[in-house]
Design an enzyme around this catalytic site. Structure first.
Site: not given
Ligand SMILES: Nc1ncnc2c1ncn2[C@@H]1O[C@H](COP(=O)(O)OP(=O)(O)OP(=O)(O)O)[C@@H](O)[C@H]1O
Length: 694
Positions: A176, A178, A181, A183, A199, A294
């Site tokens: 859901i 990406q 850092y 998925s 995550k 962020d």
């Molecule tokens: N608890 C959750 N429930 C549903 N979807 C989620 C949840 N946590 C994250 N996501 C989805 O996953 C995506 C990526 O998560 P997250 O932002 O935590 O990862 P990241 O690797 O830190 O991303 P970025 O590089 O964008 O900062 C989010 O934009 C969101 O759409």
């Protein structure tokens, strides 16, 4: 050098302590894996594959009866090796491990097999890794609880009092999200039947810094407990795994995805409702000494009842009077990044989150991002054009590292009111405050919550009055954008980059860091590794870096070559037409190096930047600077000036480098051209990925 996230209160200070109902000596709890566990294991085949054996361990004690007991905690008394007497004999020392076996907590008990040797009753030797051995009781207990020893050694605080979940107790449903850092997967917790978001974080377990970095996110999450902040429910890992899943409640939407849904238009009351929750969540973070760094729509998650929770604490850090080390300025997604960070500030506070909040508030009314810059130079230019440039006094007082380069000759006039004249006056007043170029004028979350915007009609919506939306996430928006781009074909490529439509997805804070990911993937190859394959550089062919929002040329050594590089300073200097260009390239480098999460990237890609950083002593509380290595040829005697290279080749700047007129435009044009090249390259790369992924 202590990591700042291990300072302060212990990570589990804020972990709820529920009633203890059961004390169990694990020696007596040993059981054979039951049939149910085998069955469950099958369900998670996919994850077991990409999880480096996460799912391959037996579930051990299986579902203890206590598991079904809501709102109760299982306290385990686990004998551990005496720290002083470090032999194999078990000292009758007992450690309490909490397990909340309610629906909302996901931590599991360790299997006895993991803890005690079957025949002798002595402890199994903890698995050692290259990092270091387990030397004290607490760490030993963590290993016995099922945590990998490398994790317990390097990031004990992050897992304190917790027991890892097993991958085979989840059914992975779909991807859901990406992130740079991670998925994110939708999954079902087979114990509770609840939907969760898993995550999967990328790190290299052979690299202590990389593990600590991941641990920082966990420690911060565990310190926070608020209805408007995503709660970390548990962790999945195993002693043999190099990967880690963070377990969160599943959220149906994110604000970016929802705002961009065709036909969805937020009312003023609805915007107030979301903003209020955002500010409350932030207030909690700030009161616990945490900067999010962020804040953007895709990190604001919404459940079906329209409850907003701030997610993604991957760039968050602690701040406050105890924070002595400078922070990195390479944080916050570009469009939401405040000017002081673009100008290189390393001493900042809550006001960075308030700036991003102001951008979101204006964006929600505006229907599209308000300052979609593609490079840091362009971003700063957009900010100055809209919000005006800082006062003379501020330039003098703040002593920002890039001030000399980016101080405009003529001050820019602020035109927020003209640009957003359609906004309700109370909303405009709040935008004016939050988007103050000078950080101290942005107030606090509390002052924002007291503002007229929230205290006058229409008041924030009642959640029950809000519509229920179809699930839609940033990942869907990105897919839609991609699809639209494909359909449009090449003819409109140029226009695309100039226009930002409603709901355009913001670049990731670290979108520039593909190289960094590549490095991680090398350590931790998983299902996504193919997406970020490192293509060997063709020797002799200068290449354009595959960064999305910044471009840098890569020389045949694989280094990012910046103008003024120490490899061939004179030649490089000759190619410079003006200081302006130097400034631009300098920032382009920074654009490429938003590597707050993984400074090790620099060691590969930005040696020159390392020189600057090494010498600027900006030892970053974010660890990024920990990765800094002395540049080749560095000697104590040479003087390095941050952003200017060696003194011997340093350019002396006698005045402002960027005029408000022609030069800047020229510079932006050049950037534009470079971006086009990079975008084309990135698109070609993406297509290959798509083909690879079918
Ligand atoms: N608890 C959750 N429930 C549903 N979807 C989620 C949840 N946590 C994250 N996501 C989805 O996953 C995506 C990526 O998560 P997250 O932002 O935590 O990862 P990241 O690797 O830190 O991303 P970025 O590089 O964008 O900062 C989010 O934009 C969101 O759409």
């Amino acid at each position: 050098m202590g990591c700042n996230c291990t300072k302060g209160t212990r990570a589990n200070d804020n972990v709820e302590n529920d009633t203890i109902i059961n004390n169990v000596n694990v020696k007596e709890k040993r059981r054979k894996p039951n049939k149910t566990s085998k069955k469950k294991k099958k369900k998670f085949v996919s994850s077991a594959k990409d999880n480096n054996n996460v799912g391959s361990e037996s579930e051990g004690s299986g579902n203890n009866n206590n598991n079904n007991n809501d709102s109760t905690t299982l306290r385990l008394l686990i004998p551990i090796a005496d720290a002083k007497n470090n032999d194999e004999v078990v000292a009758e020392k007992k450690v309490h491990l909490e397990r909340k076996s309610s629906r909302s907590l996901f931590q599991r008990r360790p299997t006895t097999a993991e803890v005690v040797d079957n025949n002798t009753g002595t402890l199994q030797q903890p698995m050692m890794t290259r990092i270091c051995s387990i030397s004290n009781g607490e760490r030993g207990a963590q290993v016995m609880a099922g945590w990998p020893s490398w994790l317990a050694s390097v990031a004990g605080e992050a897992i304190n009092g917790w027991i890892p979940r097993k991958a085979d107790s989840f059914e992975k449903l779909e991807k859901i999200g990406q992130g740079t850092y991670s998925s994110v997967y939708k999954a079902r917790d087979l114990e509770t039947n609840q939907l969760v978001a898993l995550k999967k974080v990328r790190f290299a377990n052979t690299d202590p810094d990389s593990v600590r970095f991941m641990a920082r996110e966990i420690i911060i999450l565990r310190r926070l407990d608020h209805p408007n902040v995503m709660k970390l429910e548990g962790l999945i890992t195993s002693r043999v795994s190099g990967s880690m899943y963070l377990i969160f409640e599943y959220m149906e939407h994110d604000l970016a995805g929802l705002a961009s849904t065709p036909g969805v238009n937020f009312s003023e009351a609805q915007i107030k409702y979301y903003m209020k929750q955002l500010l409350h969540g932030l207030e909690h973070c700030h009161s616990r000494g945490v900067l999010h760094r962020d804040i953007k729509g895709s990190n604001l998650l919404l459940d079906q009842s329209n409850n907003l929770k701030i997610g993604d604490f991957g760039l968050a850090n602690f701040y406050g009077s105890h924070q002595k080390q400078p922070l990195t300025s390479r944080v916050v997604t570009l469009w939401y990044r405040p000017p002081e960070l673009l100008l290189g500030s390393t001493d900042y506070g809550v006001t960075v989150d308030l700036w991003s909040t102001g951008c979101i508030l204006a964006e929600l009314f505006n229907g599209k991002p308000i300052m979609p810059g593609r490079t840091e130079v362009e971003q700063l230019h957009k900010i100055f054009k809209l919000c005006g440039s800082p006062s003379e006094e501020y330039w003098k007082k703040s002593k920002l590292p890039h001030a000399t380069i980016f101080k405009p000759q003529q001050p820019y006039k602020r035109c927020v009111a003209e640009s957003f004249k359609s906004l309700p006056s109370s909303a405009l007043a709040l935008v004016e405050v939050l988007l103050a170029v000078e950080p101290n004028a942005r107030g606090t979350t509390d002052s924002a919550l007291q503002s007229e915007f929230f205290t006058t009609k229409p008041f924030a919506s009642e959640p029950s009055s809000l519509p229920k939306y179809q699930p839609r996430k940033e990942i869907d928006v990105k897919a839609r954008d991609e699809e639209a781009k494909r359909k449009k074909g090449t003819s409109s490529k140029q226009n695309e980059s100039k226009q930002v439509s409603k709901g355009a997805s913001a670049p990731d804070a670290n979108a520039e860091l593909l190289t960094s990911i590549q490095k991680r993937e090398k350590f931790n190859p998983g299902e996504d590794a193919a997406r970020y394959r490192i293509e060997p550089l063709k020797s002799g062919t200068p290449q354009v870096g595959n960064t999305r929002y910044g471009v840098s040329s890569v020389n045949r050594y694989g280094d990012n070559v910046m103008r003024g590089s120490s490899r061939s300073p004179r030649k490089e200097l000759r190619t410079q037409r003006s200081f302006v260009q130097r400034g631009a390239s300098q920032l382009t480098r920074f654009s490429n190096s938003v590597a707050a999460r993984d400074g090790s990237h620099f060691a590969i890609a930005n040696p020159r930047w390392l020189e600057d950083s090494y010498n600027s002593r900006q030892n970053d509380g974010d660890w990024s600077q920990r990765f800094l290595v002395k540049p080749k040829g560095y000697t104590k005697h040479k003087e390095y000036i941050p952003g200017h290279g060696e003194k011997t080749e340093r350019m002396h700047c006698s005045g402002p480098l960027v005029s408000a007129g022609g030069n800047l435009n020229e510079m932006l044009k050049e950037h534009e051209r470079q971006i086009q090249v990079a975008v084309r390259k990135a698109r070609a790369g993406k297509k290959t990925n798509r083909d690879d992924n079918g």
